[in-house]
Structures are given as structure tokens and as C-alpha cells.
Scaffold this motif. Structure first.
Motif, mmCIF file in Angstrom:
data_model
loop_
_atom_site.group_PDB
_atom_site.id
_atom_site.type_symbol
_atom_site.label_atom_id
_atom_site.label_comp_id
_atom_site.label_asym_id
_atom_site.label_seq_id
_atom_site.Cartn_x
_atom_site.Cartn_y
_atom_site.Cartn_z
ATOM 1 N N ARG A 11 29.862 34.923 17.075
ATOM 2 C CA ARG A 11 29.781 34.483 18.466
ATOM 3 C C ARG A 11 31.153 34.098 19.009
ATOM 4 O O ARG A 11 31.479 34.380 20.168
ATOM 5 C CB ARG A 11 28.816 33.302 18.577
ATOM 6 C CG ARG A 11 27.358 33.711 18.393
ATOM 7 C CD ARG A 11 26.425 32.524 18.392
ATOM 8 N NE ARG A 11 25.048 32.943 18.175
ATOM 9 C CZ ARG A 11 24.031 32.107 18.001
ATOM 10 N NH1 ARG A 11 24.250 30.801 18.020
ATOM 11 N NH2 ARG A 11 22.809 32.570 17.810
ATOM 12 N N ALA A 12 31.961 33.463 18.159
ATOM 13 C CA ALA A 12 33.314 33.105 18.589
ATOM 14 C C ALA A 12 34.134 34.359 18.870
ATOM 15 O O ALA A 12 34.875 34.428 19.863
ATOM 16 C CB ALA A 12 33.991 32.247 17.519
ATOM 17 N N SER A 13 33.985 35.363 18.005
ATOM 18 C CA SER A 13 34.708 36.624 18.213
ATOM 19 C C SER A 13 34.242 37.315 19.486
ATOM 20 O O SER A 13 35.050 37.877 20.240
ATOM 21 C CB SER A 13 34.498 37.550 17.011
ATOM 22 O OG SER A 13 35.010 36.973 15.831
ATOM 23 N N ALA A 14 32.932 37.275 19.736
ATOM 24 C CA ALA A 14 32.396 37.904 20.946
ATOM 25 C C ALA A 14 32.910 37.201 22.197
ATOM 26 O O ALA A 14 33.269 37.852 23.187
ATOM 27 C CB ALA A 14 30.871 37.881 20.908
ATOM 28 N N ARG A 15 32.953 35.869 22.165
ATOM 29 C CA ARG A 15 33.466 35.120 23.320
ATOM 30 C C ARG A 15 34.943 35.414 23.547
ATOM 31 O O ARG A 15 35.397 35.567 24.684
ATOM 32 C CB ARG A 15 33.253 33.616 23.106
ATOM 33 C CG ARG A 15 31.822 33.156 23.327
ATOM 34 C CD ARG A 15 31.758 31.653 23.498
ATOM 35 N NE ARG A 15 32.257 30.958 22.314
ATOM 36 C CZ ARG A 15 31.493 30.559 21.305
ATOM 37 N NH1 ARG A 15 30.191 30.807 21.331
ATOM 38 N NH2 ARG A 15 32.013 29.931 20.269
ATOM 39 N N LYS A 16 35.682 35.515 22.441
ATOM 40 C CA LYS A 16 37.115 35.799 22.550
ATOM 41 C C LYS A 16 37.347 37.182 23.141
ATOM 42 O O LYS A 16 38.201 37.370 24.019
ATOM 43 C CB LYS A 16 37.757 35.698 21.162
ATOM 44 C CG LYS A 16 39.270 35.811 21.170
ATOM 45 C CD LYS A 16 39.827 35.589 19.772
ATOM 46 C CE LYS A 16 41.351 35.694 19.778
ATOM 47 N NZ LYS A 16 41.914 35.486 18.419
ATOM 48 N N ALA A 17 36.555 38.159 22.664
ATOM 49 C CA ALA A 17 36.689 39.520 23.191
ATOM 50 C C ALA A 17 36.303 39.572 24.663
ATOM 51 O O ALA A 17 36.940 40.260 25.470
ATOM 52 C CB ALA A 17 35.819 40.472 22.379
ATOM 53 N N ALA A 18 35.266 38.826 25.030
ATOM 54 C CA ALA A 18 34.829 38.812 26.428
ATOM 55 C C ALA A 18 35.880 38.181 27.328
ATOM 56 O O ALA A 18 36.135 38.658 28.439
ATOM 57 C CB ALA A 18 33.511 38.057 26.549
ATOM 58 N N SER A 19 36.503 37.104 26.848
ATOM 59 C CA SER A 19 37.530 36.438 27.664
ATOM 60 C C SER A 19 38.758 37.325 27.832
ATOM 61 O O SER A 19 39.367 37.372 28.897
ATOM 62 C CB SER A 19 37.925 35.107 27.024
ATOM 63 O OG SER A 19 38.503 35.316 25.743
#
Length: 262
Positions: A244-252
Motif C-alpha cells: 500500500r505504501a508503494s502504491a501511494r508513492k507511485a500514485a503521488s
């Protein structure tokens, strides 16, 4: 009534009740995992009802077995001897239930690994109404079968911990209430996290092997089993947080790179 008042005034009875409730809740996790895995194969509008039926059946079976507690005690007496190994009715039921659980978990793991698998009547597919009805009945039947195995194990554990039927009944009712409360959140969590499905199936596989081992007289300490399950669940939780942290980072990053229109 007098016996209940006497028990209520006995600190040892409260300790026994608390200990038994904890033990029964822990043992109920196996039952709840199986119910959650199976009901998630049903259409969404049928899942809550199927979970309720499965847990209600667990309560009825446990109370019915408690009413036959003197018969249950006899189930641990040897009735069969093969190759020098004695088996009681409890052993045979545990072996049968364990084999079924191993078969079911293996089958579900295969279905998850091979998504192209053609569903059968046990899969809760989305075919016609007749097929869907048969699948629903098949899933409920499988839940009832394992309810019997887990209920028997639960009641024999209770009988070994206390001589008071009242304490057993209270512990069983509290345990089933906890299962009922946790059923939908657990089922939804498993359904919304595909990686957890495989973990839960591996738990069921391990539980099935444990039941078979106990049926053959090999006592597997429950603490070891649940410690392994807790460790695996903790690792999976860390993996989920990381994803989830990786997904949020990629989204940002994607948002930051979007050109600003003027």
C-alpha cells in the motif's frame, strides 16, 4: 439456579470460565476461517446468510454435543486397532475431518493458482439458478460437516478443562457470539485481499494435517500451530502495508508528473 449461584461465588469457576472461553475462541478460529473461505465463493448477497447459517449450526452442534457429554466422553475409548495402533471414534472423526480439510484446501489452492479452472458444483459459480442453488447447498453441507469436526474437538477440550456443564455452555455461547461478530469482517477482509486467501488456505491445510496427526495419536501442541499462524499473518500484514505504501508513492509520483493545463 442454586448451582449457578454457587459457581458465581467461586473464583475458581471464573478462572475456569475465562480460560475455557479463550481456548474455545482460539479453536473457533479454525472453524471461522473455513466458513469465510467457503462463503466467499458465493454471490455477495448470499454470503452473510451462509455465514450466519454456518455459525448458528456450530452453536447448535456444540450445545447438542454438550447435552450428550457422557456419550462424548465414551468417544475417546478405543474401538478399532490397526497395526498396533488403537483408534477411538474421536480419532476416526478427526482423521476424516482432517482428510476432508486437506482435500478442500488443496483443491482451493489449485483453483487459485489455475484461474482458468472450470468451476464445479462445489465452487459456488454464477451459473443458472439450479446450479447456483446446488452450489449454495453444497457449500452449506461442507460447512456443516466441518462444524461437526470442530465442534467435537471443541467440546472434548471443554470436557477436559472443567466438570461443570454450566461453564461449558456459557463458554460455547460466548465463543459462538464472538464468531458471529467476527464472521462478516473476516470474510470481507479475506475477500478484499487476494493474497490473504492463499495464506488462509495454507492455514486450513496445516490445520487439516494437525487433525490427522491427532487422530493418529500424535499430539501437536496448539501453541506451536497458532504461533506459526500468527507469525505468518504478521509477515503478510507487513507485506500488505509495504504494498500500500508503494502504491501511494507511485500514485503521488504520477500526480506530480501530470502536466498543468492552462
Amino acid at each position: 439456579m442454586d448451582s449457578l449461584m454457587t459457581l458465581a461465588a467461586d473464583p475458581a469457576a471464573w478462572v475456569a470460565l475465562g480460560t475455557l472461553i479463550v481456548m474455545e475462541v482460539v479453536l473457533g478460529i479454525d472453524n471461522l476461517l473455513f466458513i469465510s473461505i467457503l462463503t466467499n465463493k458465493l454471490p455477495e448477497h448470499q454470503r452473510a446468510r451462509a455465514r450466519f447459517i454456518g455459525i448458528a449450526a456450530a452453536l447448535v452442534l456444540r450445545l447438542a454435543l454438550l447435552s450428550l457429554v457422557f456419550v462424548i466422553v465414551q468417544l475417546v475409548e478405543p474401538v478399532l486397532t490397526l497395526f498396533g495402533q488403537s483408534f477411538s471414534w474421536r480419532d476416526l472423526i478427526l482423521i476424516g475431518g482432517g482428510l476432508f480439510l486437506v482435500w478442500k484446501a488443496t483443491k482451493e489452492i489449485h483453483h487459485n493458482v489455475d484461474p482458468g479452472h472450470a468451476p464445479d458444483v462445489f465452487d459456488g459459480g454464477s451459473g443458472g439458478s439450479a446450479v447456483a442453488g446446488a452450489a449454495y447447498a453444497a457449500i452449506i453441507g461442507q460447512i456443516l460437516l466441518l462444524d461437526l469436526v470442530f465442534s467435537l474437538d471443541s467440546i472434548i477440550t471443554a470436557v477436559g478443562m472443567t466438570d461443570h456443564i454450566e461453564i461449558m455452555v456459557i463458554a460455547v455461547v460466548v465463543t459462538v457470539a464472538v464468531m458471529l461478530f467476527a464472521a462478516n469482517p473476516l470474510g470481507n477482509f479475506i475477500g478484499n485481499n487476494p493474497s490473504v486467501v492463499m495464506l488462509a488456505l495454507s492455514f486450513l491445510l496445516m490445520i487439516g494435517m494437525t487433525l490427522i496427526a491427532e487422530g493418529f495419536g500424535v499430539k501437536v501442541p496448539k501453541g506451536y500451530v497458532y504461533a506459526a499462524m500468527a507469525f505468518s499473518a504478521a509477515v503478510e500484514a507487513l507485506n500488505m502495508i509495504s504494498r500500500r505504501a508503494s502504491a501511494r508513492k507511485a500514485a503521488s509520483k504520477g500526480t506530480a508528473r501530470m502536466p498543468v493545463r492552462r
